[in-house]
Write a protein that holds these residues in place. Structure first.
Motif, PDB file in Angstrom:
ATOM      1  N   CYS A 143      78.474 -18.822   2.040  1.00  0.00           N
ATOM      2  CA  CYS A 143      77.640 -19.328   0.953  1.00  0.00           C
ATOM      3  C   CYS A 143      77.372 -18.152   0.017  1.00  0.00           C
ATOM      4  N   ILE A 164      70.416 -22.671  -3.945  1.00  0.00           N
ATOM      5  CA  ILE A 164      70.509 -22.868  -2.500  1.00  0.00           C
ATOM      6  C   ILE A 164      70.395 -24.335  -2.109  1.00  0.00           C
ATOM      7  N   THR A 172      76.090 -16.407   5.083  1.00  0.00           N
ATOM      8  CA  THR A 172      75.486 -16.466   3.760  1.00  0.00           C
ATOM      9  C   THR A 172      75.112 -15.085   3.244  1.00  0.00           C
ATOM     10  N   THR A 195      73.157 -15.166   0.335  1.00  0.00           N
ATOM     11  CA  THR A 195      72.057 -15.554  -0.549  1.00  0.00           C
ATOM     12  C   THR A 195      70.735 -15.051   0.007  1.00  0.00           C
ATOM     13  N   PRO A 210      68.660 -19.527   5.118  1.00  0.00           N
ATOM     14  CA  PRO A 210      69.537 -20.258   6.041  1.00  0.00           C
ATOM     15  C   PRO A 210      68.874 -21.503   6.624  1.00  0.00           C
ATOM     16  N   ALA A 241      74.263 -14.265   8.489  1.00  0.00           N
ATOM     17  CA  ALA A 241      74.029 -13.737   7.147  1.00  0.00           C
ATOM     18  C   ALA A 241      74.404 -12.264   7.080  1.00  0.00           C
TER      19      ALA A 241
END
Length: 353
Positions: free
Chosen positions: A79, A86, A105, A107, A122, A141
């Motif tokens: 992501c 998001i 991810t 982000t 998440p 992540a």
């Protein structure tokens, strides 16, 4: 070798394609509806227009309409959208991902309920998934001090891959680890994601001193304001560590790459620091946002608005004390209420004599 599908073709997601593809993995960048020009550029010239670099030849770029086909047989799904997207990403990935895939991810940020309860991103993504699918997906992540352009040109970069399952994060780290991209792993998922989100809060404050010097016409003086900046940084680190504990992570996580390391590099420059500089010059934040940085994505300010706002309800509920997080509370007053830049020094470093 693994098949890696990346939703989002921003500079960080694309920068990560360099170590991943150089390790022999099959990397596919899928643009969002905002990335069409980026994908067109990569498809036609190989150049990412914002990075100003050619991606590796083995990396393929796809428009959003191809997302389902690209993600369907991927081993790893990344992501790569920013925090403002998001929820959109959650809607997309919840329909596209398959059982057994690993989500990774990049982000950073948080969301909060009306009562102040905060959630790492998440978990926000996960809330869009069918519970059975969510249980079958591995959640992971990347955090740490990583400027995308530096990574893309192979400058030494040190990060942490974190997740709930040690074997999964070790597997993912192995896909990306190179002689310039140095990866550590951790199962303190909540702690690292909290540190990565809250460090953005304090990057905004890192610009104040620069703006104050410009306002006074002293930006070229021999003596600058490192003392000011260091004190703000230290209080920020103290609060970051406390946020990690509040969220249920290990406070010592804040002392490493996912905490103070990430906060250091974010405070060195960028859009959030620039916005803080305008405030340091005496410009109300609402004017900064509407006039000087109109349309600019400010992740740090977004984090302040979410996390700073949550402190009020958390205090009312007795979860935290009124004297906790004075810098974050002050920064929230600056961005939400146009409060003047009067740093609450006397409230900092509580417990120190």
């Amino acid at each position: 070798m693994a098949k890696i599908a990346v939703l989002g073709s921003g500079i960080m997601a694309t920068a990560l394609s360099f170590p991943a593809s150089e390790n022999g993995n099959e990397v596919r960048l899928v643009g969002t509806f905002l990335d069409r020009e980026i994908i067109d550029s990569i498809q036609k010239t190989g150049v990412h227009p914002d990075l100003g670099l050619k991606v590796n030849e083995s990396v393929k770029a796809h428009q959003l309409e191809e997302a389902a086909d690209v993600i369907a047989d991927a081993d790893v799904v990344m992501c790569g959208v920013n925090s403002f997207g998001i929820e959109w990403a959650g809607e997309q990935l919840s329909k596209l991902m398959k059982p057994g895939q690993k989500l990774l991810t990049v982000t950073k940020g948080m969301r909060a309920d009306d009562d102040g309860t905060m959630h790492i991103l998440p978990d926000v993504l996960r809330s869009y998934f069918d519970p059975e699918l969510a249980e079958s997906v591995s959640w992971n992540a990347i955090v740490g001090p990583s400027i995308a352009g530096e990574l893309a040109v192979h400058h030494d970069t040190c990060v942490v891959f974190c997740g709930q399952n040690e074997a999964d994060v070790e597997y993912l780290a192995g896909l990306f680890r190179t002689d310039y991209y140095h990866v550590w792993t951790s199962t303190d998922f909540v702690g690292h994601e909290t540190g990565a989100a809250t460090k953005n809060v304090y990057a905004f404050a890192a610009g104040f001193a620069q703006g104050m010097l410009r306002k006074a016409g002293k930006e070229n003086d021999r003596y600058v304001m490192y003392n000011y900046g260091a004190a703000v940084f230290a209080q920020g680190q103290k609060e970051l560590r406390s946020f990690i504990k509040l969220m249920g992570g290990d406070p010592e996580t804040g002392d490493g790459l996912g905490g103070v390391g990430d906060m250091f590099v974010t405070s060195m420059g960028g859009r959030n620091v620039k916005a803080g500089g305008y405030v340091g010059e005496g410009i109300a934040f609402s004017e900064v946002q509407d006039r000087y940085m109109k349309g600019v994505t400010l992740e740090g300010v977004a984090a302040i608005k979410v996390i700073g706002k949550a402190l009020g309800p958390l205090t009312e509920r007795g979860v935290i004390g009124e004297d906790e997080y004075p810098l974050c509370r002050f920064l929230y007053s600056v961005v939400a209420e146009d409060a003047p830049l009067e740093m609450p020094w006397d409230k900092f470093f509580q417990g120190l004599k």
